[in-house]
Write an enzyme that holds these catalytic residues in place. Structure first.
Site, PDB file in Angstrom:
ATOM      1  N   ASP A 167     -23.068  98.507  -5.877  1.00 38.25           N
ATOM      2  CA  ASP A 167     -22.750  96.895  -8.082  1.00 38.25           C
ATOM      3  C   ASP A 167     -23.337  95.653  -7.071  1.00 38.25           C
ATOM      4  OD1 ASP A 167     -23.233  98.852  -9.747  1.00 38.25           O
ATOM      5  OD2 ASP A 167     -21.119  99.295  -9.642  1.00 38.25           O
ATOM      6  N   HIS A 183     -28.161 100.778  -2.346  1.00 39.21           N
ATOM      7  CA  HIS A 183     -28.262 102.104  -1.577  1.00 39.21           C
ATOM      8  C   HIS A 183     -27.914 101.403   0.033  1.00 39.21           C
ATOM      9  CE1 HIS A 183     -24.614 104.095  -3.648  1.00 39.21           C
ATOM     10  NE2 HIS A 183     -25.400 104.185  -5.229  1.00 39.21           N
ATOM     11  N   HIS A 221     -29.315  97.878  -7.686  1.00 43.58           N
ATOM     12  CA  HIS A 221     -28.478  98.701  -7.644  1.00 43.58           C
ATOM     13  C   HIS A 221     -28.784 100.073  -6.653  1.00 43.58           C
ATOM     14  CE1 HIS A 221     -24.226 101.353  -8.268  1.00 43.58           C
ATOM     15  NE2 HIS A 221     -25.426 102.066  -7.836  1.00 43.58           N
ATOM     16  N   GLU A 222     -29.740 100.354  -6.769  1.00 43.34           N
ATOM     17  CA  GLU A 222     -30.246 101.447  -6.724  1.00 43.34           C
ATOM     18  C   GLU A 222     -30.775 100.625  -4.864  1.00 43.34           C
ATOM     19  OE1 GLU A 222     -30.250 104.483  -6.526  1.00 43.34           O
ATOM     20  OE2 GLU A 222     -30.050 103.919  -8.958  1.00 43.34           O
TER      21      GLU A 222
END
Ligand code: ZN
Length: 409
Positions: A356, A278, A274-275
């Site tokens: 996500d 980003h 998820h990170e």
């Protein structure tokens, strides 16, 4: 007293009313039934504790926000700013030193007055619900370190900005903007390296199953990752977290030791995926650019007000100055910053879905779902928030919305 004085009072009162109504709407939903998909987050007893935690925080928040409003209004109406300004002026004639003294007295003073809140919140509320790991020594050391850092960093920036103002007049905003922009980028790159170690211990993630899994995933998605650190978050709280900072060669992932203890290795990789999402979707650079542009807008507007004596007089002082106009402007500008804050929150929630989706597409959804449930359980987060509250305050979508998105094929 000029019209601006009444506008300032109106803004402060309206902000309080809006926040109180939102908190009330949100609190009314604490008793709502939990959505089916979230039935396994808490068992009945845990859920009861979680709701008790929220109710306690709601009443405590109502008490502190009412007290803060009364304190601010009282200070404003009874001439507190004039009093502090006179103290600062009696010590020196230099406008930069006067401003530093003025802000120093106000910030440290209000911090001391509100110290009982944060003390009570940490050592009574968080303690009672089993979150608190902070000792009194750490708590007070954090305060002192925080003041020291603010004096050096905040004081340095403010001194330079006033110096620009003395030097270039109303063009100061351009120089101030350049300064803040450079500072923001440097902070983004080196915050974890320079500032975090003042408060926490960072250690590189040790070799082993987890590290191998993370490196395999990173290689799979073509993500160069050299810096994975573990932070001793458990020194202060049982709440877990992971975050990403920097870019280019300086990018690094910081995992809380609490996260490593609470989650399975697969779940940690999913959180990291998820990170990485980003990063890959350029959210980090976008947020950085947006914050620099917003600062530019604020400083540009400030340049129109800073020379207007009415803005200083509106906070009840007798001699207009840069630092008193800054306070007046800060309050007058706050409705605009509310709006930009709303926009940024809206974007941030969009970015969370995108990250996500990235994790779902490049790894798998199910460990991310279970990790989100565990993290929500650990922080006793709200499973049934009011939509208006989410719209105004949430930088992340509510758990149920994220899980439904992750389950979508
Ligand atoms: Zn995120």
């Amino acid at each position: 007293m000029n019209t601006l004085f009444y506008i300032i009072i109106l803004i402060l009162v309206l902000q309080f009313v809006i926040e109180t109504v939102l908190d009330y709407l949100n609190a009314k939903r604490y008793g709502d039934p939990v959505p089916d998909e979230l039935n396994d987050v808490f068992n009945a007893e845990e859920y009861e504790k979680s709701q008790a935690y929220k109710k306690t925080n709601y009443s405590f928040g109502l008490l502190t926000s009412t007290f803060s409003l009364l304190l601010t209004l009282g200070f404003l109406i009874l001439g507190g700013f004039e009093w502090v300004d006179q103290i600062a002026r009696s010590i020196t004639d230099n406008p930069i030193v006067t401003a530093l003294l003025f802000f120093g007295i106000i910030i440290i003073g209000s911090d001391i007055v509100t110290l009982p809140y944060s003390y009570y919140s940490t050592f009574v509320i968080e303690e009672k619900f089993g979150f608190n790991k902070t000792t009194r020594g750490t708590f007070f050391m954090d305060k002192l370190k925080g003041w020291g850092m603010m004096a050096v960093v905040g004081g340095g920036l403010l001194a330079l900005i006033i110096w620009f103002f003395e030097w270039t007049g109303s063009n100061f905003w351009l120089y101030a903007w350049a300064l803040v922009a450079v500072f923001t980028v440097i902070m983004n790159l080196f915050y974890s390296k320079l500032i975090v170690p003042l408060f926490n211990k960072l250690t590189p993630l040790e070799a082993g199953g987890l590290k191998t899994k993370i490196e395999n995933y990173a290689e799979n998605v073509g993500f160069e990752l050299q810096n994975i650190f573990v932070i001793d978050g458990s020194k202060r709280s049982t709440k877990a977290n992971a975050y990403f900072s920097g870019f280019g060669k300086e990018k690094r992932i910081t995992l809380y030791d609490t996260l490593i203890n609470d989650l399975e290795e697969e779940e940690i990789v999913a959180v990291l995926a998820h990170e990485v999402g980003h990063y890959k979707r350029k959210h980090i650079v976008f947020n950085l650019a947006a914050s620099i542009l917003l600062t530019g807008l604020t400083l540009f507007l400030l340049s129109f007000f800073i020379n207007n004596p009415e803005v200083s007089l509106a906070i009840g002082v007798s001699q207009p100055s840069f630092h008193t106009a800054l306070i007046g402007f800060g309050i007058l500008y706050s409705p605009i910053s509310e709006v930009t804050g709303l926009l940024m929150n809206h974007l941030s929630r969009k970015f969370e879905y995108q990250a996500d989706d990235f994790a779902k597409n490049t790894y798998v959804a199910s460990p991310l779902i279970t990790s989100l449930k565990k993290l929500s359980k650990d922080s006793l987060s709200n499973l049934t928030p009011h939509p208006a509250y989410v719209f105004m305050h949430y930088s992340h979508p509510p758990l149920i919305a994220r899980i439904r998105n992750l389950k979508k094929v």
